[in-house]
Write a protein that holds these residues in place. Structure first.
Motif, PDB file in Angstrom:
ATOM      1  N   GLU A 145      -2.820 -12.384  14.522  1.00 52.65           N
ATOM      2  CA  GLU A 145      -3.911 -11.445  14.272  1.00 52.65           C
ATOM      3  C   GLU A 145      -3.414  -9.994  14.272  1.00 52.65           C
ATOM      4  OE1 GLU A 145      -7.510 -10.465  13.023  1.00 52.65           O
ATOM      5  OE2 GLU A 145      -6.839 -12.509  13.376  1.00 52.65           O
TER       6      GLU A 145
ATOM      7  N   ASN B  58      -1.671  -9.371  11.063  1.00 53.37           N
ATOM      8  CA  ASN B  58      -2.614  -9.220   9.957  1.00 53.37           C
ATOM      9  C   ASN B  58      -3.262  -7.843   9.966  1.00 53.37           C
ATOM     10  OD1 ASN B  58      -2.205 -11.720   8.808  1.00 53.37           O
ATOM     11  ND2 ASN B  58      -3.782 -12.699  10.031  1.00 53.37           N
TER      12      ASN B  58
ATOM     13  N   LYS C  28      -2.736  -4.941   6.897  1.00 51.15           N
ATOM     14  CA  LYS C  28      -3.901  -4.672   6.051  1.00 51.15           C
ATOM     15  C   LYS C  28      -3.753  -3.302   5.401  1.00 51.15           C
ATOM     16  CE  LYS C  28      -8.901  -4.622   6.102  1.00 51.15           C
ATOM     17  NZ  LYS C  28     -10.104  -4.773   6.890  1.00 51.15           N
TER      18      LYS C  28
END
Length: 69
Positions: free
Chosen positions: A58, A61, A65
């Motif tokens: 997570e 990610n 982004k």
């Protein structure tokens, strides 16, 4: 290895601290409840490892982004 994967010292430090801290808290709670280390508690530690692994993904990610990090 986590540093190579994430490329960020801050994220690596968070993960490196969370694993031993979660195990220490588990041992302290088990001790306070009068429990011993057995197969069930080892399974709990395995589940904690999976959660930390998911947190690593997570964080990666979020950092990747567009428009962030």
């Amino acid at each position: 290895m986590i540093l190579l994967f994430l490329g960020n010292w801050k994220s690596t430090l968070i993960i490196a601290i969370s694993i031993p801290l979660s195990i220490l808290v588990s041992i302290l709670l088990l001790s306070a409840l009068g429990e011993t280390i057995n197969i069930m508690t080892l399974e709990v530690w395995l589940a904690v490892g999976i959660l930390v692994d998911d947190a690593t993904v997570e964080i990666e990610n979020i950092n990747r982004k567009p428009g962030h990090g």
